[in-house]
Design a protein around this motif. Structure first.
Motif, mmCIF file in Angstrom:
data_model
loop_
_atom_site.group_PDB
_atom_site.id
_atom_site.type_symbol
_atom_site.label_atom_id
_atom_site.label_comp_id
_atom_site.label_asym_id
_atom_site.label_seq_id
_atom_site.Cartn_x
_atom_site.Cartn_y
_atom_site.Cartn_z
ATOM 1 N N GLU A 76 7.906 -41.741 -97.626
ATOM 2 C CA GLU A 76 8.585 -42.594 -96.333
ATOM 3 C C GLU A 76 9.497 -43.552 -96.780
ATOM 4 O O GLU A 76 10.664 -43.594 -96.524
ATOM 5 C CB GLU A 76 7.482 -43.198 -95.416
ATOM 6 C CG GLU A 76 6.612 -42.438 -94.569
ATOM 7 C CD GLU A 76 5.626 -41.637 -95.597
ATOM 8 O OE1 GLU A 76 5.097 -42.377 -96.519
ATOM 9 O OE2 GLU A 76 5.285 -40.489 -95.301
ATOM 10 N N GLU A 77 9.175 -44.381 -97.733
ATOM 11 C CA GLU A 77 10.066 -45.497 -98.272
ATOM 12 C C GLU A 77 11.157 -44.867 -99.060
ATOM 13 O O GLU A 77 12.378 -45.249 -99.033
ATOM 14 C CB GLU A 77 9.271 -46.384 -99.344
ATOM 15 C CG GLU A 77 9.911 -47.312 -99.906
ATOM 16 C CD GLU A 77 10.440 -48.487 -99.002
ATOM 17 O OE1 GLU A 77 10.071 -48.737 -97.945
ATOM 18 O OE2 GLU A 77 11.717 -48.881 -99.374
ATOM 19 N N LEU A 78 10.917 -43.665 -99.841
ATOM 20 C CA LEU A 78 11.895 -43.080 -100.594
ATOM 21 C C LEU A 78 12.903 -42.487 -99.390
ATOM 22 O O LEU A 78 14.049 -42.511 -99.784
ATOM 23 C CB LEU A 78 11.255 -41.831 -101.461
ATOM 24 C CG LEU A 78 11.895 -41.187 -102.538
ATOM 25 C CD1 LEU A 78 12.769 -42.003 -103.419
ATOM 26 C CD2 LEU A 78 11.575 -39.917 -102.722
ATOM 27 N N GLU A 79 12.269 -41.739 -98.318
ATOM 28 C CA GLU A 79 13.334 -41.367 -97.353
ATOM 29 C C GLU A 79 14.365 -42.315 -96.904
ATOM 30 O O GLU A 79 15.476 -42.058 -96.737
ATOM 31 C CB GLU A 79 12.550 -40.637 -96.236
ATOM 32 C CG GLU A 79 13.353 -40.061 -95.145
ATOM 33 C CD GLU A 79 12.654 -39.199 -94.110
ATOM 34 O OE1 GLU A 79 11.548 -38.706 -94.682
ATOM 35 O OE2 GLU A 79 13.200 -38.737 -93.455
ATOM 36 N N ASN A 80 13.467 -43.604 -96.603
ATOM 37 C CA ASN A 80 14.386 -44.876 -96.117
ATOM 38 C C ASN A 80 15.770 -45.141 -97.215
ATOM 39 O O ASN A 80 16.690 -45.310 -96.727
ATOM 40 C CB ASN A 80 13.645 -45.994 -95.797
ATOM 41 C CG ASN A 80 12.581 -45.526 -94.776
ATOM 42 O OD1 ASN A 80 12.829 -44.910 -93.812
ATOM 43 N ND2 ASN A 80 11.485 -46.593 -94.781
ATOM 44 N N ARG A 81 14.941 -45.011 -98.512
ATOM 45 C CA ARG A 81 16.147 -45.548 -99.255
ATOM 46 C C ARG A 81 17.136 -44.725 -99.356
ATOM 47 O O ARG A 81 18.407 -44.981 -99.620
ATOM 48 C CB ARG A 81 15.461 -45.862 -100.836
ATOM 49 C CG ARG A 81 14.539 -46.712 -100.835
ATOM 50 C CD ARG A 81 13.960 -46.877 -102.279
ATOM 51 N NE ARG A 81 12.906 -47.920 -102.251
ATOM 52 C CZ ARG A 81 12.137 -48.141 -103.308
ATOM 53 N NH1 ARG A 81 12.578 -47.648 -104.758
ATOM 54 N NH2 ARG A 81 11.156 -48.651 -103.324
ATOM 55 N N ILE A 82 16.941 -43.385 -99.482
ATOM 56 C CA ILE A 82 18.059 -42.079 -99.588
ATOM 57 C C ILE A 82 18.831 -41.985 -98.314
ATOM 58 O O ILE A 82 19.950 -42.111 -98.437
ATOM 59 C CB ILE A 82 17.188 -40.804 -99.677
ATOM 60 C CG1 ILE A 82 16.690 -40.733 -101.137
ATOM 61 C CG2 ILE A 82 18.469 -39.738 -99.438
ATOM 62 C CD1 ILE A 82 15.811 -39.264 -101.362
ATOM 63 N N ARG A 83 18.183 -42.254 -97.110
ATOM 64 C CA ARG A 83 19.042 -42.266 -96.035
ATOM 65 C C ARG A 83 20.005 -43.589 -96.034
ATOM 66 O O ARG A 83 21.185 -43.543 -95.452
ATOM 67 C CB ARG A 83 18.331 -42.473 -94.919
ATOM 68 C CG ARG A 83 17.553 -41.086 -94.348
ATOM 69 C CD ARG A 83 16.904 -41.122 -92.886
ATOM 70 N NE ARG A 83 16.042 -39.986 -92.889
ATOM 71 C CZ ARG A 83 16.815 -38.715 -92.534
ATOM 72 N NH1 ARG A 83 18.170 -38.589 -92.276
ATOM 73 N NH2 ARG A 83 16.210 -37.378 -92.194
ATOM 74 N N ALA A 84 19.306 -44.726 -96.322
ATOM 75 C CA ALA A 84 20.406 -46.086 -96.285
ATOM 76 C C ALA A 84 21.412 -45.910 -97.254
ATOM 77 O O ALA A 84 22.576 -46.349 -96.871
ATOM 78 C CB ALA A 84 19.291 -47.172 -96.844
ATOM 79 N N ARG A 85 21.526 -45.367 -98.323
ATOM 80 C CA ARG A 85 22.566 -45.191 -99.245
ATOM 81 C C ARG A 85 23.392 -43.784 -99.200
ATOM 82 O O ARG A 85 24.233 -43.724 -99.835
ATOM 83 C CB ARG A 85 22.189 -45.343 -100.896
ATOM 84 C CG ARG A 85 21.433 -44.363 -101.348
ATOM 85 C CD ARG A 85 20.991 -45.042 -102.871
ATOM 86 N NE ARG A 85 20.675 -43.773 -103.413
ATOM 87 C CZ ARG A 85 20.486 -43.800 -104.686
ATOM 88 N NH1 ARG A 85 20.106 -44.774 -105.365
ATOM 89 N NH2 ARG A 85 20.254 -42.577 -105.472
ATOM 90 N N SER A 88 25.204 -35.127 -95.150
ATOM 91 C CA SER A 88 24.668 -34.443 -94.179
ATOM 92 C C SER A 88 23.202 -34.555 -93.956
ATOM 93 O O SER A 88 22.580 -34.551 -94.631
ATOM 94 C CB SER A 88 25.500 -33.120 -94.085
ATOM 95 O OG SER A 88 24.569 -32.250 -94.821
ATOM 96 N N GLU A 89 22.810 -34.314 -92.682
ATOM 97 C CA GLU A 89 21.335 -34.313 -92.777
ATOM 98 C C GLU A 89 20.600 -33.124 -93.536
ATOM 99 O O GLU A 89 19.681 -33.361 -94.199
ATOM 100 C CB GLU A 89 21.126 -34.052 -91.216
ATOM 101 C CG GLU A 89 19.384 -33.800 -90.766
ATOM 102 C CD GLU A 89 18.587 -35.097 -91.266
ATOM 103 O OE1 GLU A 89 19.131 -36.311 -91.146
ATOM 104 O OE2 GLU A 89 17.481 -35.133 -91.585
ATOM 105 N N GLU A 90 21.611 -32.065 -93.696
ATOM 106 C CA GLU A 90 21.074 -30.895 -94.371
ATOM 107 C C GLU A 90 20.849 -31.250 -95.785
ATOM 108 O O GLU A 90 19.863 -30.882 -96.505
ATOM 109 C CB GLU A 90 21.728 -29.666 -94.011
ATOM 110 C CG GLU A 90 21.259 -28.397 -94.657
ATOM 111 C CD GLU A 90 21.969 -27.303 -94.859
ATOM 112 O OE1 GLU A 90 23.381 -27.489 -93.964
ATOM 113 O OE2 GLU A 90 22.140 -26.259 -95.616
ATOM 114 N N ALA A 91 21.873 -31.847 -96.246
ATOM 115 C CA ALA A 91 21.764 -32.257 -97.779
ATOM 116 C C ALA A 91 20.744 -33.356 -97.752
ATOM 117 O O ALA A 91 20.059 -33.282 -99.185
ATOM 118 C CB ALA A 91 23.273 -32.879 -98.174
ATOM 119 N N ILE A 92 20.411 -34.317 -97.222
ATOM 120 C CA ILE A 92 19.326 -35.213 -97.432
ATOM 121 C C ILE A 92 18.022 -34.486 -97.275
ATOM 122 O O ILE A 92 17.170 -34.794 -98.034
ATOM 123 C CB ILE A 92 19.574 -36.304 -96.144
ATOM 124 C CG1 ILE A 92 20.649 -37.273 -96.262
ATOM 125 C CG2 ILE A 92 18.180 -37.214 -96.017
ATOM 126 C CD1 ILE A 92 20.915 -38.221 -95.160
#
Lengths: 194, 194
Positions: free
Chosen positions: A133-142, A146-150
């Motif tokens: 979850e923390e990794l997801e937050n970091r990836i989203r933050a920076r 697109s949502e697909e790429a994330i």
């Protein structure tokens, strides 16, 4: 007479978004570790402010392919149409100069290095996030992707996390200063002079 | 598809005082030749204004000896108590990057390189002075050495001049611009892309 060994090869890897770059920079600042950063070769276009030979070695696609063909690369990979790789001669030069060489590379790149450097003094370190979850937050933050790429990046990260067993050390990146200090301690213990 | 060859190895040599350094700098300025200068490794102390990794790789005597022992040097020599040499990995890296690599080395160093690089694309160029008298004038003009040291240098130069038969090209340094241009033409003719 003192007998000097050539420098260590240190790999810092881990899933996308775990903070490899930040940690790497913090470690490089410690002059007592006698580190040198291995400059990667790439086919991607040079960006404003980047310096050829410092940030990357910028080469043509033909030049890169010749190096693949001549087996001059320790590891390489392709991302969004651009190739990135590490020259064996770059590592060799820095180790000849007595430097401990720091490679900050992707999980797939590490696999190639470990296959080629069996028995060699390779210090492999895998960074893990406190949680997915923390990794997801970091990836989203920076990310500006697109949502697909994330989603793709996350799926890849989850898969990469399973590769940690291949590494000598696994370090939790809960706090970058703490994690950097842990890695510095690991490096210090592995710098052996006979 | 275009097939790219790795860069040339270009040696500029000649007796002490013939003007190797001056000519080398003038050639390096020509960007169309895609040249890179091979940085030598040395045990001598760094001087004010010099940059480690640019002027020389400054290493300890122990580090240098390890590289001799591990056969990491293409050539090396000792002058007035300091060792100077060329790392194979330095040459390899620059040629991998597609650069034509320029080595400005002593006659004895060239001998070592030519022995190790047989059959390789080595372009060896020997600079000669207009006359021995002219060489003596040049050595005296820039020297702060004792008469004895100058005599030694001259005797060595005379001996070195006899080695010109080992080189692919012999270029007369009557005028530095003319000589530099001649060498640029030679290099251009030897840059072959298949």
């Amino acid at each position: 007479m003192e007998n000097i060994k050539r420098g260590l090869l240190i790999i810092i890897s881990g899933p996308s978004g775990v903070g490899k770059g930040t940690i790497r920079k913090e470690i490089m600042d410690d002059e007592t570790l006698n580190l040198a950063y291995s400059v990667s070769m790439t086919t991607r276009k040079i960006r404003d402010g980047e310096i050829d030979g410092k940030d990357y070695y910028f080469v043509s696609n033909e030049e890169f392919d010749r190096n693949i063909k001549e087996d001059n690369l320790l590891e390489w990979a392709e991302f969004v149409g651009n190739k990135y790789g590490t020259l064996k001669s770059e590592i060799e030069r820095l180790r000849n100069l007595g430097k401990n060489v720091l490679l900050e590379i992707e999980v797939n790149g590490t696999k190639q290095v470990l296959q080629k450097c069996q028995g060699d003094d390779v210090l492999s370190i895998f960074l893990i996030p406190p949680s997915l979850e923390e990794l997801e937050n970091r990836i989203r933050a920076r990310s500006t992707e697109s949502e697909e790429a994330i989603q793709k990046r996350l799926a890849k990260a989850e898969k990469e996390l399973k590769m940690q067993g291949d590494y000598k050390y696994v370090v939790l990146n809960d706090d970058r200063h703490r994690a950097a200090n842990e890695i510095k301690t690991i490096i210090r213990q592995n710098i052996v002079k006979n």
